[in-house]
Design an enzyme around this catalytic site. Structure first.
Site, PDB file in Angstrom:
ATOM      1  N   ASP A  78       0.884  -1.215  -0.139  1.00  0.00           N
ATOM      2  CA  ASP A  78       0.285  -0.229  -0.175  1.00  0.00           C
ATOM      3  C   ASP A  78       0.889   1.299  -0.253  1.00  0.00           C
ATOM      4  O   ASP A  78       1.671   1.604   0.357  1.00  0.00           O
ATOM      5  CB  ASP A  78      -0.945  -0.117   1.009  1.00  0.00           C
ATOM      6  N   ASP A 110       0.139   5.632   1.209  1.00  0.00           N
ATOM      7  CA  ASP A 110      -0.192   5.897   1.741  1.00  0.00           C
ATOM      8  C   ASP A 110      -0.170   5.255   3.655  1.00  0.00           C
ATOM      9  O   ASP A 110      -0.495   4.095   3.444  1.00  0.00           O
ATOM     10  CB  ASP A 110      -0.997   6.853   2.090  1.00  0.00           C
TER      11      ASP A 110
END
Length: 194
Positions: free
Chosen positions: A23, A25
């Site tokens: 992922d 952020d």
């Protein structure tokens, strides 16, 4: 999916257990409840950049799967996102590594797409781009429940990091009990490469 032109060309003998999907952020860079909308707001964790480079040099394909609904909400556009991702790619390359690709979902929660996590569409985009027969055995590292849900649906091994929203996710304990939890991406890399 944005593919790194300097990465080795995809081939059918790629190995799922040598793939790590991250992922963005909260795992690679500081997250913001107001969205990361520009290059000026994109602040990577130095230890995460170094970890990506280390994993890459150790023979892992490292790709990114990220929800970017700020595009659908009108907070920023594809060009701004591409600027952030070009900068991220450059940082990783300057650290001696490479990204195998970046898949992102530009849609909002109500758009009915199949790529917004917790759905696994972004992971399948990466699988297709790298010509992998399966995602079974690959890793997905995230800081939110929806990352772990997408990972589980796609058959990846899930990892939770405490950076970003990870500590809050850990407190809620809504994920599989056997999910390994690490302080950050660097700690996961240390464990995996040990």
């Amino acid at each position: 999916m944005t593919q790194n032109p300097d990465a080795p060309p995809p081939h059918s003998s790629a190995c799922p257990d040598r793939l790590i999907v991250l992922d963005r952020d909260g795992v690679i860079n500081h997250d913001s409840d107001a969205y990361v909308k520009s290059l000026a707001e994109f602040i990577p964790y130095p230890s995460a950049i170094a970890a990506i480079a280390r994993l890459s040099r150790a023979g892992y394909a490292v790709a990114i799967a990220t929800n970017q609904s700020g595009i659908a909400r009108g907070y920023f556009n594809d060009a701004a996102l591409e600027q952030m991702h070009a900068h991220l790619t450059e940082l990783v390359e300057n650290a001696g590594g490479q990204l195998s690709g970046i898949a992102y979902c530009p849609h909002g929660p109500e758009d009915g797409c199949d790529c917004r996590k917790p759905l696994p569409g972004l992971l399948y985009q990466i699988q297709d781009a790298l010509a992998l027969p399966t995602l079974s055995g690959s890793w997905m590292v995230g800081d939110s429940l929806r990352d772990l849900q997408a990972s589980e649906t796609a058959g990846c091994r899930s990892v939770l990091v405490r950076t970003g929203k990870g500590s809050r996710t850990e407190e809620k304990r809504q994920y599989a009990e056997d999910t390994p939890v690490f302080d950050d991406l660097a700690a996961f890399a240390d464990w995996l490469l040990a």
